[in-house]
Scaffold this active site. Sequence first.
Site, short mmCIF file in Angstrom:
data_model
loop_
_atom_site.label_atom_id
_atom_site.label_comp_id
_atom_site.label_asym_id
_atom_site.label_seq_id
_atom_site.Cartn_x
_atom_site.Cartn_y
_atom_site.Cartn_z
CE LYS A 1 -80.77 41.50 31.70
NZ LYS A 1 -80.21 42.48 30.80
CE LYS B 1 -74.21 38.46 23.61
NZ LYS B 1 -75.54 38.69 24.16
CB CYS C 1 -71.97 43.23 29.80
SG CYS C 1 -73.06 44.59 30.24
C1 LIG Z 1 -81.75 46.04 26.92
C2 LIG Z 1 -80.70 45.02 26.61
C3 LIG Z 1 -80.22 44.19 27.61
C4 LIG Z 1 -79.23 43.24 27.32
N1 LIG Z 1 -78.79 42.40 28.31
C5 LIG Z 1 -77.84 41.45 28.02
C6 LIG Z 1 -77.46 40.50 29.00
O1 LIG Z 1 -77.94 40.49 30.14
N2 LIG Z 1 -76.50 39.60 28.65
C7 LIG Z 1 -75.95 39.54 27.40
O2 LIG Z 1 -75.11 38.69 27.12
N3 LIG Z 1 -76.35 40.42 26.44
C8 LIG Z 1 -77.28 41.37 26.72
N4 LIG Z 1 -77.71 42.21 25.73
C9 LIG Z 1 -77.12 42.11 24.37
C10 LIG Z 1 -78.00 41.27 23.44
O3 LIG Z 1 -78.12 39.94 23.90
C11 LIG Z 1 -77.45 41.26 22.00
O4 LIG Z 1 -76.16 40.69 22.02
C12 LIG Z 1 -77.38 42.65 21.38
O5 LIG Z 1 -78.48 43.43 21.76
C13 LIG Z 1 -77.30 42.62 19.84
O6 LIG Z 1 -78.42 41.98 19.29
P1 LIG Z 1 -79.69 42.80 18.67
O7 LIG Z 1 -79.17 43.80 17.69
O8 LIG Z 1 -80.58 41.75 18.09
O9 LIG Z 1 -80.35 43.49 19.83
C14 LIG Z 1 -78.71 43.15 26.02
C15 LIG Z 1 -79.21 43.99 25.01
C16 LIG Z 1 -80.19 44.92 25.29
C17 LIG Z 1 -80.72 45.77 24.17
#
Ligand SMILES: Cc1cc2nc3c(=O)[nH]c(=O)nc-3n(C[C@H](O)[C@H](O)[C@H](O)COP(=O)(O)O)c2cc1C
Length: 402
Positions: free
Chosen positions: A48, A179, A141
């Site tokens: 995270k 990213k 983000c």
């Molecule tokens: C609740 C939540 C918190 C997230 N926090 C971060 C983060 O701290 N840093 C980051 O690069 N991406 C963060 N993401 C994005 C995820 O790493 C990912 O790129 C995104 O959710 C798409 O993937 P998924 O469809 O498998 O969830 C977060 C996503 C969610 C749902």
Amino acid sequence: MQDSPLLTTTLGSLTLKNPFLLSSAPPTANGEMIRRAFKAGWGGAVIKTITPDDIPIRDVSPRFSAWKGDCNEILGFENIELLSKHSVSYWMDEIKAIKKEYPEHQLIASIMGSTDPISWQNLAEVVQDAGCDAIEMNVSCPHGMPEAGIGAAIGQNPQMVQELTRMVVAVSDVPVYVKLTPNVTDIGHIARSAALGRADGISAINTVGCMIGVDIETFEPRPTVHGRSTYGGYSGPAIKPIGLRMVSEIARTVPLPIMGIGGISRWEDAVEYILLGASAVQVCTAVMWNGYGIVREIKKGLTEYLTRRGYSSPEELRGKTLSRLSSHQALDRFVCIRPVVRNPGACIRCGRCAIACRDGGYSAIQMKKEGIEIDNGSCDGCGLCILVCSTKTLTAELCSHK
Ligand SMILES: Cc1cc2nc3c(=O)[nH]c(=O)nc-3n(C[C@H](O)[C@H](O)[C@H](O)COP(=O)(O)O)c2cc1C
């Protein structure tokens, strides 16, 4: 349980036991969770996002909302969560300890500095000294951080991506992944900037900017924080088509390893990302909803698929679909499909094919007492009837000339 050797793959200079990593998100919020994930069988984890201690991380509550299907399954998920609440020294200790306990797993540190690039360099040095295998720069983000000039505010600016990447790479001995945000007009352009900054690879995608809904009784936007809300990040199965497009665009633009992210919950999703150019994939929402254990089913499915198709590594599938992507202009105009009633016994006479064709197509289908009647002369080959048929009564037949 040991991973099948078939799952071993490479991500640039790194070797992965399997191509499945947890993305930077709540499932990697602390060291104990990452250890449990590794025990469950994930090949790696992206921590995270770590920020300098002088960037305060204070989350709101609630910070999630969901769009669900009829069986309560998740289709789309919105979050307005911020980044890691743990200090830099907490993560230094945990990275060291986890790498000692799990030397074969890839531990990637996601970092986000302030608007001052030096703070990014400081973080990069700290996490690599602690022993992480790679760095992922979070310039993507979409909520909270852009208001402060970081997060997606950087990832939407090609010059800033190039310059910041160059500065982080200059102090890093481990591979640096950038990213990217899908909330841009041309992700290939941004990927090229990261490549010009000498990034070792790309991770894509972060969440898609969204407004998940409104409570029509109270008029409050969701997720509602004491009556108000803000735009958030959309994730889960609904964003997979966006992730696939972005990853393939990146793969067609820069020759860098890619970690594909977005809506992955089944092994088939991962195969699609790999066929479109990803070397490995990351998962967040599916784990938040179903737990770390889903990796067992995903690995089993991929192992069986590779065996059935005669491949000895996911690497052999990488990018195999890319050459089939072309401009619209280049698509063949001299073939078409026609619906055929292959399985009349399956028809439940719901009439959806006829209604869809009448009101959204070419009035080529009629529901007769004897069953579905198709007028091939009126049919334009759009394929809508086959898509709306829930019983697979209709299938497509290829014709050579319209
Ligand atoms: C609740 C939540 C918190 C997230 N926090 C971060 C983060 O701290 N840093 C980051 O690069 N991406 C963060 N993401 C994005 C995820 O790493 C990912 O790129 C995104 O959710 C798409 O993937 P998924 O469809 O498998 O969830 C977060 C996503 C969610 C749902």
